[in-house]
Design a protein around this motif. Structure first.
Motif, PDB file in Angstrom:
ATOM      1  N   ALA A   3       0.833  -1.201   0.000  1.00 54.58           N
ATOM      2  CA  ALA A   3       0.000   0.000   0.000  1.00 54.58           C
ATOM      3  C   ALA A   3       0.866   1.247   0.000  1.00 54.58           C
ATOM      4  O   ALA A   3       0.496   2.280  -0.556  1.00 54.58           O
ATOM      5  N   VAL A   4       2.032   1.137   0.660  1.00 55.26           N
ATOM      6  CA  VAL A   4       3.014   2.219   0.674  1.00 55.26           C
ATOM      7  C   VAL A   4       4.379   1.597   0.410  1.00 55.26           C
ATOM      8  O   VAL A   4       4.769   0.638   1.076  1.00 55.26           O
ATOM      9  N   ASP A   5       5.093   2.132  -0.571  1.00 56.11           N
ATOM     10  CA  ASP A   5       6.399   1.584  -0.928  1.00 56.11           C
ATOM     11  C   ASP A   5       7.412   2.728  -0.995  1.00 56.11           C
ATOM     12  O   ASP A   5       7.310   3.602  -1.863  1.00 56.11           O
ATOM     13  N   ILE A   6       8.357   2.713  -0.072  1.00 55.79           N
ATOM     14  CA  ILE A   6       9.344   3.790   0.057  1.00 55.79           C
ATOM     15  C   ILE A   6      10.716   3.240  -0.291  1.00 55.79           C
ATOM     16  O   ILE A   6      11.130   2.209   0.231  1.00 55.79           O
ATOM     17  N   THR A  83      11.923   7.689  -3.904  1.00 53.27           N
ATOM     18  CA  THR A  83      10.533   7.479  -4.308  1.00 53.27           C
ATOM     19  C   THR A  83       9.680   7.141  -3.095  1.00 53.27           C
ATOM     20  O   THR A  83      10.143   6.477  -2.154  1.00 53.27           O
ATOM     21  N   LEU A  84       8.438   7.586  -3.126  1.00 50.34           N
ATOM     22  CA  LEU A  84       7.450   7.265  -2.100  1.00 50.34           C
ATOM     23  C   LEU A  84       6.143   7.025  -2.828  1.00 50.34           C
ATOM     24  O   LEU A  84       5.432   7.953  -3.194  1.00 50.34           O
ATOM     25  N   GLU A  85       5.840   5.748  -3.042  1.00 51.05           N
ATOM     26  CA  GLU A  85       4.665   5.386  -3.832  1.00 51.05           C
ATOM     27  C   GLU A  85       3.518   4.954  -2.921  1.00 51.05           C
ATOM     28  O   GLU A  85       3.720   4.214  -1.950  1.00 51.05           O
ATOM     29  N   VAL A  86       2.329   5.416  -3.258  1.00 51.89           N
ATOM     30  CA  VAL A  86       1.105   5.088  -2.524  1.00 51.89           C
ATOM     31  C   VAL A  86       0.127   4.436  -3.489  1.00 51.89           C
ATOM     32  O   VAL A  86      -0.051   4.915  -4.619  1.00 51.89           O
TER      33      VAL A  86
END
Length: 400
Positions: A3-6, A83-86
């Motif tokens: 759900a969150v990938d940092i 990167t900070l993907e949601v």
């Protein structure tokens, strides 16, 4: 799916983050970068993946960077690098690259935040505080009130819906904050030390309520805390931070049993293992037990054996007297266990329950998974956990 990938995330506060990043890459410390540039490194080279439905607790002392990392997830702190993907439906959105419209969409539909200081509007009654975010989404008054009342019912405050915030206790105000976040129906909740300002009893109660609500709602939660017992209680995973860096990330048991640094070891030194450890982490594997034919020796001093057929316990004895095999799972009455019951349970049994099973039966506890005996819990295993907590378990044939 995450759900969150940092990945390799840096957050720098100041007028010249590019210069601060150069100094960071050159190996300068956080304090040296402050001295040279005046800029503050909030997060340094952080990588963290949070799965759907997981509670990940960001843990650390004041100034470690945990709140800085949390606030980057909803764009309150801008990403300097990385990167900070949601997750947004079937796609992942990188907050480091998204435009203002996309960020507004994520904040209004995908991510909600629960603040430490409640952040309730004093001029609105409870139900309108809960419905405020829905009003910002242009949800009709009747519908937003219905949804707000539903969430107030869920947190046990429906009868207080017409009160103003100052008429509620601190714990009740925090429940309103939770209800407001849940009313948005966001999949991701950010919680920045939401219980730290509360009295211990109220805090414990709200922790229990959060766990119960999570079982029903299955949200993805990032939870900031400086209290390790709280982190171990509610977290499915824990990320410990020091000086803006994530220094260890794993399941609570992994953190307690195998701290990666002296800093983490100091953190877990006074942890109560009863609240954390499971049988799987404590057990003596059956491969470490003496075998005579189909019989495994559980305790040579009392001549305690169990007979195995097809990998499953089928009979047991102590000093040549038969023992009763008793299947037990957490949630069942523990009072049913009595002396001379050789208990069989899951490797996921809590340490607290396993100790009581041992106390009531006077015998080791057998652990089976998929119908196969995988290990045993003896007094020696419990002593290791209580005294050492983080250890490399030795195995001996005379475990008792």
């Amino acid at each position: 799916m995450a759900a969150v990938d940092i990945k390799n995330l840096d957050v720098v506060f100041g007028k010249n983050p590019a210069r601060a990043l150069e100094l960071m890459d050159a190996g300068l410390s956080r304090q040296e970068i402050i001295d040279r540039t005046g800029d503050v490194v909030g997060v340094q080279n952080a990588s963290l993946s949070v799965k759907q439905g997981e509670i990940c607790v960001l843990m650390g002392l004041s100034g470690s960077g945990k709140s800085s990392l949390l606030r980057a997830v909803n764009g309150l702190n801008p990403v300097s690098r990385g990167t900070l993907e949601v997750q947004d439906g079937e796609r992942m959105v990188d907050l480091a690259q998204c435009d203002a419209l996309t960020l507004r969409h994520l904040r209004s539909t995908r991510i909600s935040m629960v603040f430490q200081k409640f952040a309730l509007m004093p001029w609105l009654d409870v139900v309108d505080n809960v419905a405020f975010g829905l009003e910002m989404q242009n949800v009709g008054k009747k519908e937003r009130r219905r949804r707000a009342m539903e969430k107030l019912e869920m947190v046990g405050l429906a009868e207080w819906h017409d009160k103003l915030p100052h008429e509620l206790s601190g714990g009740m105000q925090q429940r309103v904050g939770l209800a407001r976040a849940f009313a948005m129906d966001s999949d991701i909740l950010l919680m920045d030390e939401p219980f730290s300002a509360l009295d211990p009893l109220i805090r414990t109660q709200l922790q229990d309520e959060l766990i119960e609500l999570q079982e029903r709602l299955n949200k993805t939660i990032l939870f900031v805390s400086h209290d390790l017992d709280e982190a171990l209680k509610i977290g499915s995973h824990i990320a410990i931070m020091e000086s803006a860096k994530i220094i260890q990330h794993g399941k609570p048991e992994e953190i307690v049993l195998n701290p990666s640094t002296a800093y983490v070891e100091d953190f877990v030194a006074h942890t109560n293992p009863l609240n954390v450890l499971r049988g799987r982490s404590l057990m003596t594997a059956i491969t470490a037990l003496d075998v005579t034919g189909d019989n495994l020796q559980l305790n040579k001093h009392e001549n305690c054996h169990v007979r195995i057929e097809g990998g499953k316990p089928v009979a047991a004895s102590r000093a040549n007297a038969p023992l009763n095999l008793l299947d037990w799972q957490e949630g069942q009455p523990i009072e049913q266990v009595s002396e001379n019951n050789l208990v069989i349970t899951s490797p996921d049994v809590s340490m607290r329950a396993a100790i009581e099973l041992r106390y009531r039966s006077g015998l080791p506890v057998l652990l089976c998974e998929g119908g196969q005996l995988v290990g045993m819990l003896s007094d020696r295993d419990f002593y290791h956990a209580l005294l050492g907590k983080h250890f490399t378990q030795e195995t001996t044939s005379d475990a008792a």
